[in-house]
Motif scaffolding. Structure first.
Motif, PDB file in Angstrom:
ATOM      1  N   VAL A 189       0.857  -1.181   0.000  1.00 14.68           N
ATOM      2  CA  VAL A 189       0.000   0.000   0.000  1.00 14.68           C
ATOM      3  C   VAL A 189       0.896   1.234   0.000  1.00 14.68           C
ATOM      4  N   ALA A 190       0.410   2.328  -0.613  1.00 13.32           N
ATOM      5  CA  ALA A 190       1.228   3.536  -0.682  1.00 13.32           C
ATOM      6  C   ALA A 190       0.410   4.754  -0.260  1.00 13.32           C
ATOM      7  N   GLU A 191       1.030   5.602   0.538  1.00 13.50           N
ATOM      8  CA  GLU A 191       0.443   6.902   0.868  1.00 13.50           C
ATOM      9  C   GLU A 191       1.311   7.945   0.175  1.00 13.50           C
ATOM     10  N   VAL A 192       0.743   8.548  -0.861  1.00 11.53           N
ATOM     11  CA  VAL A 192       1.504   9.431  -1.735  1.00 11.53           C
ATOM     12  C   VAL A 192       1.029  10.874  -1.543  1.00 11.53           C
ATOM     13  N   CYS A 193       1.949  11.796  -1.512  1.00  8.12           N
ATOM     14  CA  CYS A 193       1.611  13.206  -1.279  1.00  8.12           C
ATOM     15  C   CYS A 193       1.175  13.848  -2.600  1.00  8.12           C
ATOM     16  N   GLU A 194      -0.153  14.028  -2.766  1.00  6.57           N
ATOM     17  CA  GLU A 194      -0.702  14.539  -4.030  1.00  6.57           C
ATOM     18  C   GLU A 194      -1.535  15.788  -3.777  1.00  6.57           C
ATOM     19  N   PRO A 195      -0.904  16.933  -3.558  1.00  5.80           N
ATOM     20  CA  PRO A 195      -1.688  18.151  -3.357  1.00  5.80           C
ATOM     21  C   PRO A 195      -2.500  18.518  -4.611  1.00  5.80           C
ATOM     22  N   TYR A 196      -2.129  17.950  -5.761  1.00  5.71           N
ATOM     23  CA  TYR A 196      -2.892  18.150  -6.999  1.00  5.71           C
ATOM     24  C   TYR A 196      -3.176  16.767  -7.575  1.00  5.71           C
ATOM     25  N   ALA A 197      -4.410  16.530  -7.988  1.00  4.57           N
ATOM     26  CA  ALA A 197      -4.855  15.174  -8.334  1.00  4.57           C
ATOM     27  C   ALA A 197      -3.918  14.471  -9.318  1.00  4.57           C
ATOM     28  N   PHE A 198      -3.553  15.180 -10.429  1.00  6.01           N
ATOM     29  CA  PHE A 198      -2.738  14.510 -11.463  1.00  6.01           C
ATOM     30  C   PHE A 198      -1.395  14.051 -10.908  1.00  6.01           C
ATOM     31  N   GLN A 199      -0.913  14.737  -9.832  1.00  9.60           N
ATOM     32  CA  GLN A 199       0.413  14.390  -9.308  1.00  9.60           C
ATOM     33  C   GLN A 199       0.448  12.961  -8.787  1.00  9.60           C
ATOM     34  N   GLU A 200      -0.682  12.454  -8.316  1.00 10.30           N
ATOM     35  CA  GLU A 200      -0.671  11.060  -7.851  1.00 10.30           C
ATOM     36  C   GLU A 200      -0.288  10.128  -9.006  1.00 10.30           C
ATOM     37  N   LEU A 201      -0.788  10.428 -10.210  1.00 13.37           N
ATOM     38  CA  LEU A 201      -0.475   9.587 -11.370  1.00 13.37           C
ATOM     39  C   LEU A 201       1.007   9.706 -11.717  1.00 13.37           C
ATOM     40  N   LEU A 202       1.491  10.954 -11.739  1.00 12.78           N
ATOM     41  CA  LEU A 202       2.893  11.197 -12.096  1.00 12.78           C
ATOM     42  C   LEU A 202       3.834  10.583 -11.063  1.00 12.78           C
ATOM     43  N   TRP A 203       3.505  10.783  -9.789  1.00 15.62           N
ATOM     44  CA  TRP A 203       4.381  10.237  -8.733  1.00 15.62           C
ATOM     45  C   TRP A 203       4.368   8.698  -8.776  1.00 15.62           C
TER      46      TRP A 203
END
Lengths: 388, 378
Positions: free
Chosen positions: B272-286
């Motif tokens: 499982v991952a908790e990813v810092c995505e202050p902007y929605a698209f960043q979750e995809l990029l990260w």
């Protein structure tokens, strides 16, 4: 206990009013000097720690971004640590723990300040909370003066004696700064000049107070293994302590100053020091105000409580005395705040490695360095030695 | 080498707190010490994670933090970002000098200006700030590039907000909880084109604490220690113009963490991952840059459902930063949530599959200027 850590290189800028360089270039100047001193390149650095004063002072927030290139941290892990005026000691401690943890072999620690581009006193006023304390706060001098008066009153120190001793501290510090090519204020002053200088906040006068300087300092921390491999003469970290007390100024006793007392006590325990006056060879104390330096002497166990002025007037802490303090000229002659505590550590390291040039204390083997921060709230101490 | 474990976690709700910051901080610290059965005197060292004046109205935030985090006359320090404070706490344990370290990150976003004016101060006052730059402006540029270079669609980006705000419905600590549809996101106000309001993180309050302990001590303090397995961090250029916003430093930070943890780069070993995505698209990029899917494949990977709560690699079951954004504390929230998943204590947002290894990511600055990756294991 744990892994041994050494300082293998230090670098300082020429401190003062540096309108000739932009802020990142000032940082680069110190970093380049430190790498050269350690005989390494940026490729050898595993991580970088940065500390400055808060954003309001810098005009830029999160300065680890602003200095990314200047401090050579591109593609490297970074840590940003800040604890007000004591930042310089706190980032040194962070460099120590990073290496001691085994997560890095060599860590570069950078502290900096370009005071001429900001407003130091306005910034320090915002350390106070906006509701109860800020309305009466007047930057640093107001608070530090209250503390000086509290201390003299508590221990029944006659005002004239306190004045005389403080003036002597100013004279010796200014004399010492003449030997330090990095120092900001380099001029000789007389006892009369100090005692008759313009009052800032009574009893503190202009020559009892540090300048606002531009400057940066960088220090290279290395593991035992890396130190042996690089082969430079190391200054080993022997003990460190950091303590803070209550936020609200009135809640703690600033004449006895527990945070300073316990920070030093912790460092002494680790270094196995029982009688600091005898065992230490030199001390670099964070002394933006002359009167405060005397409170530190007492907190650090250099003399009994209330007797610092007597020791000062005897010459105990002057060059050639039993425990020379601030042979660099100290904070009183150079204060780029975010760098100042690290400069104290760098100077201590220079002393125990015999690299302090004109300001060298003959045969120094064990040195104390220190910084203070917040509204008289934080104290950090690091002790370095020529042997482990 | 020593080992370091998270033994306990406490976190506040991200919603606006009516307490003063000092009381707010104290309550969460009290809670974690009570959970561990410790008094503050028993803790070896305390590290704060907080940012100053713009996030608190106070310079030298550590001065105000000190009482609430219980650090009076204790060994301690403060790092400016909460993932930094976490790893600094770990270093203190790994050095062998401390058995326990309390790390607390804190902020009251509700008492401060919006994120955009605050983040504009990342820029220097001479060249960058006069352009009107801030974190959202750079994120919008990054999103536009991302869609144009790889053909990721606006709907795929919006889908992240739908997923994460949906997950937040099951997290009692989340700030923004709404069941939203792709249409709701697409029709929400355009903040900086192509970024829409529901794709941008809110501004939240938050205090989160983790108790760290050495191996020996951890086993006495808890039956379910969560171990630090890997850490990586990397710093990018200062000027956004010096960077390719789609080729940042995250792969480098992730690689360091994976190597230290001894796990592969494909994400297969991450549960499982908790990813810092202050902007929605960043979750995809990260997620691409963390190695969960190939370059430019973030949209397709998302469409496969892999990152959903019941997917192969759930991402942000807590609702992530899109739901709760206490800016300087958000990194430690990710770490705390990852630890809760491993302990099986995430409550209603516990993922369905067993979790042995979890990844927590934190970033701050313009478009991922500095990334930290933490790998935790059971």
């Amino acid at each position: 206990m744990g892994n041994a850590v050494a300082i293998i290189g230090t670098g300082q800028t020429r401190h003062g009013r540096r309108t000739d360089v932009c802020y990142p270039d000032l940082v680069r100047e110190a970093v380049t000097a430190a790498l050269e001193d350690a005989g390494i390149t940026l490729n050898d650095i595993d991580g970088v720690v940065l500390g400055t004063m808060p954003s309001m002072m810098e005009g830029v927030s999160s300065t680890h971004f602003y200095f990314a290139e200047a401090m050579g941290s591109l593609g490297k892990p970074v840590l940003k640590v800040e604890t007000c005026g004591s930042t310089g000691q706190s980032i040194g401690h962070c460099g120590f723990f990073w290496v001691a943890s085994g997560m890095a072999d060599i860590v570069l620690v950078v502290g900096s300040e370009k005071m001429s581009e900001g407003d130091g006193q306005a910034t320090m006023t915002t350390v106070f909370d906006p509701f109860f304390q800020r309305t009466f706060a007047a930057g640093a001098p107001g608070v530090f003066t209250m503390q000086s008066m509290e201390w003299m009153y508590r221990f029944g120190i006659p005002e004239e004696k306190g004045r005389e001793a403080a003036a002597l501290i100013s004279v010796s510090n200014h004399d010492n700064a003449m030997d330090n090519p990095h120092a900001h204020i380099r001029m000789r002053v007389t006892m009369e000049e100090v005692k008759n200088a313009r009052v800032i906040t009574y009893p503190v006068r202009l020559l009892d107070v540090c300048p606002a300087s531009d400057g940066a300092c960088a220090v290279v921390f290395a593991s035992q293994k890396a130190t042996r491999k690089i082969g430079r003469k190391p200054a080993w970290i022997r003990g460190l302590g950091f303590r803070g007390e209550e936020f609200f100024y009135g809640e703690s006793d600033k004449a006895v100053w527990m945070s300073a007392t316990e920070a030093a006590g912790e460092a002494y325990r680790q270094a196995g020091i029982r009688d600091p006056l005898k065992e230490l060879d030199v001390a670099e104390i964070y002394n933006p105000f002359t009167y405060q330096e005397m409170i530190f002497y007492e907190c650090f166990g250099f003399c009994p409580r209330g007797e610092a002025p007597d020791y000062v007037l005897k010459g105990t802490f002057r060059k050639g005395g039993e425990l020379p303090c601030d042979p660099s000229g100290g904070t009183l002659c150079t204060n780029p705040i975010g760098a100042t505590g690290l400069i104290r550590l760098a100077e201590a390291a220079l002393q125990v490695t015999g690299k302090a040039g004109e300001r060298q204390v003959e045969g120094a083997k064990l040195a104390l360095s220190h910084a203070m921060g917040g509204v008289d709230q934080f104290n950090g101490v690091t002790i370095v030695g020529s042997t482990l | 080498m020593q080992k370091v474990a998270i033994t306990h976690v406490a976190q506040s709700s991200g919603m606006e707190s009516r307490e003063s910051l000092m009381d707010f901080t104290y309550r969460v610290n009290r809670e974690i010490l009570d959970k561990a059965g410790l008094k503050r005197q028993d803790v070896g060292c305390i590290i704060a994670g907080s940012a100053d004046i713009f996030h608190s109205g106070l310079s030298c935030a550590n001065a105000f933090d000190w009482d609430g985090i219980g650090a009076f006359l204790k060994e301690g320090s403060r790092a400016e970002e909460s993932a930094f404070s976490f790893i600094y706490g770990c270093m203190r344990i790994l050095s062998g000098r401390y058995d326990t370290v309390l790390v607390t990150a804190l902020v009251k976003g509700s008492e401060n200006p919006d994120n955009d004016p605050i983040t504009s101060f990342y820029g220097d006052p001479f060249y960058l700030r006069p352009t009107g730059i801030n974190e959202s402006v750079v994120a919008a540029m990054q999103m536009r590039q991302y869609m144009e270079r790889y053909g990721v669609t606006e709907e795929q980006c919006a889908g992240v907000a739908v997923k994460n705000l949906g997950n937040a419905l099951f997290n009692p600590c989340a700030d923004r909880k709404r069941r939203v549809s792709i249409e709701d996101v697409m029709n929400s106000e355009r903040i900086y084109d192509p970024l829409k309001a529901l794709e941008c993180a809110p501004k939240s309050d938050g205090v989160v604490a983790v108790l760290l302990a050495s191996e020996k001590r951890a086993k006495k303090l808890t039956k379910k220690p969560v171990w630090l397995a890997g850490y990586g961090c990397s710093m990018d250029h200062f000027h956004p113009g010096d960077r390719d916003l789609l080729k940042g430093r995250l792969p480098e930070a992730a690689k360091r963490a994976y190597v230290m943890a001894g796990v592969g780069r494909s994400g297969k070993e991450i549960d499982v991952a908790e990813v810092c995505e202050p902007y929605a698209f960043q979750e995809l990029l990260w997620c691409e840059q963390l190695g969960f899917c190939g370059e430019g494949k973030g949209g397709k990977w998302f469409d496969s459902g892999a990152s959903r709560m019941d997917g192969a690699l759930p991402v942000n079951p807590s609702g992530g930063v899109l739901a709760t954004n206490p800016y300087p504390a958000r990194g430690l929230y990710r770490i705390a949530e990852a630890a809760l998943q491993i302990r099986g204590e995430a409550g209603e947002h516990q993922v369905g599959k067993p979790v042995r290894t979890a990844l927590a990511h934190s970033t701050h600055g313009f478009g991922g200027q500095c990334h930290s990756v933490v790998i935790l294991s059971a």
